[in-house]
Enzyme design. Structure first.
Site, PDB file in Angstrom:
ATOM      1  N   LYS A  77       0.842  -1.196   0.000  1.00 47.92           N
ATOM      2  CA  LYS A  77       0.000   0.000   0.000  1.00 47.92           C
ATOM      3  C   LYS A  77       0.876   1.243   0.000  1.00 47.92           C
ATOM      4  O   LYS A  77       1.881   1.312   0.711  1.00 47.92           O
ATOM      5  CB  LYS A  77      -0.914  -0.019   1.231  1.00 47.92           C
ATOM      6  CG  LYS A  77      -1.940   1.107   1.285  1.00 47.92           C
ATOM      7  CD  LYS A  77      -2.848   0.955   2.506  1.00 47.92           C
ATOM      8  CE  LYS A  77      -3.897   2.044   2.596  1.00 47.92           C
ATOM      9  NZ  LYS A  77      -4.769   1.882   3.794  1.00 47.92           N
ATOM     10  N   SER A 152      -9.659   1.986   2.958  1.00 46.99           N
ATOM     11  CA  SER A 152      -8.810   2.718   2.049  1.00 46.99           C
ATOM     12  C   SER A 152      -7.803   1.836   1.310  1.00 46.99           C
ATOM     13  O   SER A 152      -7.194   2.263   0.336  1.00 46.99           O
ATOM     14  CB  SER A 152      -8.046   3.793   2.840  1.00 46.99           C
ATOM     15  OG  SER A 152      -7.165   3.178   3.801  1.00 46.99           O
ATOM     16  N   SER A 176     -10.000  -0.401   7.206  1.00 43.23           N
ATOM     17  CA  SER A 176      -9.428  -0.226   5.868  1.00 43.23           C
ATOM     18  C   SER A 176      -8.704  -1.437   5.301  1.00 43.23           C
ATOM     19  O   SER A 176      -8.279  -1.417   4.147  1.00 43.23           O
ATOM     20  CB  SER A 176      -8.490   0.980   5.849  1.00 43.23           C
ATOM     21  OG  SER A 176      -9.231   2.174   5.963  1.00 43.23           O
TER      22      SER A 176
END
Length: 487
Positions: A77, A152, A176
């Site tokens: 990420k 996210s 997330s």
């Protein structure tokens, strides 16, 4: 290499037996990724040259038969620092930022000879639940490209779901990791707060953030978590003395486990198909020998309000560092120092980030601190006590990850209150600092439904044990999106 049909053990054996090299595996992964990601937009950066060089060096050194992860590709990420590889947090303010150091988790990834393929998309600074708030692109759900992948960590979840990589790292501040895992039909673990060092993770809510792994299967997820945990002197919130092999008792079954099913998690607002899937999962656990009964988390209804006050307050403090002075975007139209601050942040931050900074500053301001931030902190304590009361006579809690399956791109992004309400089932875990595991538990209209297992602090091994038992007794994890190349 088809990551849908080959688990970690299979690939590892092929590498050890020299039926496959890490270089070949990495090259196949990159080639397939380039074709698939044109439809998904999961990646912000592909580190092809370094990935191939790393794989070649691993082959020359030789695959360690005792290291399951040696030579295996992974995606990261883009709010986790990667030395020499651009790290943007999906924000224009960090559009050209290249870190000079690795996050602690990256040091562990490299020490275990994993191959970093690239950086994945996210909601800007991890603020969002759909990956529509990225400054650069909107990631699509591999099961239906008109739907969001969640957020996210939507890029990491979508990359694993589409079969582009076997593993990815994400971060979970209020769901997330778990919510995008649910929306895309993969396994995602949010570990106990402090299990994994946050050093090198771009901070959103410092008392809530936690890095965790994505994978297709529960056992593979546990194997990756094994190498990520541990105390880090650079992170004062990391803990020691709780290291474990999370795969050691993963196949021990659930006979005798006591599982609580919160009535608040199956109430108004939860999609009928989601509720049915969770009740069916409860029945499956009963068949497997566990006891499942109704429990209550009475303060969970205040979770969203408390979470957005606390997380936004912490975000407003953490994001002060992005001021146009030290790194990131600096406004070119500044006439004085105040202009540098104001214009750089105005131009660099997106609307959701600005909204949360303003909410956080308001909550912390004189005259409002006691009414908002202090009250939210008190509610957080009550929520922790709710969980503690249940865990006095239950081993785990079972419930849905999100009230619905994945919704349409553009459907809710202009309605922040609706988006925030979607976190109602995931934020209590972060407020209490507990571990939560999301895994596939059904489908509705062709879209995955994820179930959530929640445990007391440092109960990840039990979560994996229960998750693996369910996975082996069902076939939801065997379903793959057509986009992934498998009908």
């Amino acid at each position: 290499m088809n990551f849908f049909d080959n688990d970690l053990t299979t690939i590892h054996n092929q590498l050890v037996n020299k039926e496959l090299t890490s270089y070949e595996l990495t090259k196949q992964t990159i080639d397939a990724l380039k074709a698939t990601d044109q439809k998904i937009d999961a990646f912000l950066a592909l580190d092809e040259e370094n990935a191939l060089a790393t794989a070649k060096a691993i082959d020359e050194k030789g695959i360690d038969a005792a290291n399951l992860l040696a030579g295996i590709p992974i995606a990261i990420k883009d709010n986790i620092m990667t030395k020499g590889l651009r790290t943007t947090a999906a924000s224009k303010i960090l559009e050209n930022f290249t870190p000079i150091y690795d996050a602690t988790v990256m040091e562990k990834i490299h020490a275990n000879d994993m191959v970093v393929i690239g950086k994945t998309n996210l909601d800007e600074f991890a603020m969002g639940g759909s990956t529509e708030n990225s400054a650069f692109k909107i990631t699509k759900n591999p099961w239906d490209t008109t739907k969001v992948p969640g957020g996210s960590s939507g890029g990491s979840a979508a990359a694993v779901s589409a079969g582009m990589v076997p593993f990815a790292l994400g971060s979970d501040t209020g769901g997330s990791i778990r919510q995008p895992a649910s929306f895309t039909g993969v396994v995602g673990m949010k570990p106990t707060y402090g299990r994994i060092s946050r050093w090198g993770l771009i901070a959103f809510g410092s008392s809530l953030d936690q890095i965790g792994p994505f994978s297709r299967g529960v056992k593979d997820n546990a194997a990756l978590l094994n190498i990520l945990v541990g105390e880090d002197k650079r992170d004062a919130t990391s803990v020691s003395g709780h290291e474990a092999d999370f795969t050691a008792k993963i196949d021990a079954g659930v006979k005798g486990l006591r599982i609580g099913l919160p009535k608040e998690y199956l109430g108004e607002g939860v999609q009928a198909e989601v509720k049915e899937a969770i009740l069916a999962a409860a029945d499956k656990y009963r068949e497997l020998g566990a006891t499942v009964d109704e429990v209550s988390l009475p303060h969970s209804k205040y979770g969203v309000a408390a979470y957005y006050i606390i997380s936004s307050s912490e975000a407003s403090s953490n994001l002060q560092r992005f001021d146009g002075i030290r790194y990131g975007v600096r406004a070119q139209d500044a006439k004085d120092l105040n202009d540098v601050y104001v214009n750089s942040r105005t131009q660099g931050f997106g609307p959701e980030v600005k909204r949360r900074i303003m909410l956080g500053m308001y909550s912390l301001s004189a005259g409002y601190y006691d009414a908002y931030f202090k009250k939210a902190a008190q509610v957080r304590t009550l929520m922790r006590q709710d969980f503690a009361d249940i865990f006095k006579d239950h081993d785990l809690i079972l419930g849905p990850v999100a009230p619905t399956t994945a919704y349409g791109i553009g459907e809710d992004v202009t309605d922040p209150l609706t988006m925030y309400a979607g976190d109602v089932l995931s934020v209590p875990v972060n407020l209490a600092g507990l571990p939560g595991l999301s895994l596939p538990a059904g489908f509705a209209n062709g879209l995955p439904i994820g179930m959530q297992l929640i445990g007391p602090s440092f109960a990840e091994a039990t979560l994996y044990q229960a998750g693996y038992a369910f996975e082996q007794a069902t076939d939801f994890h065997k379903q793959v999106p057509t986009l992934g190349g498998n009908d």
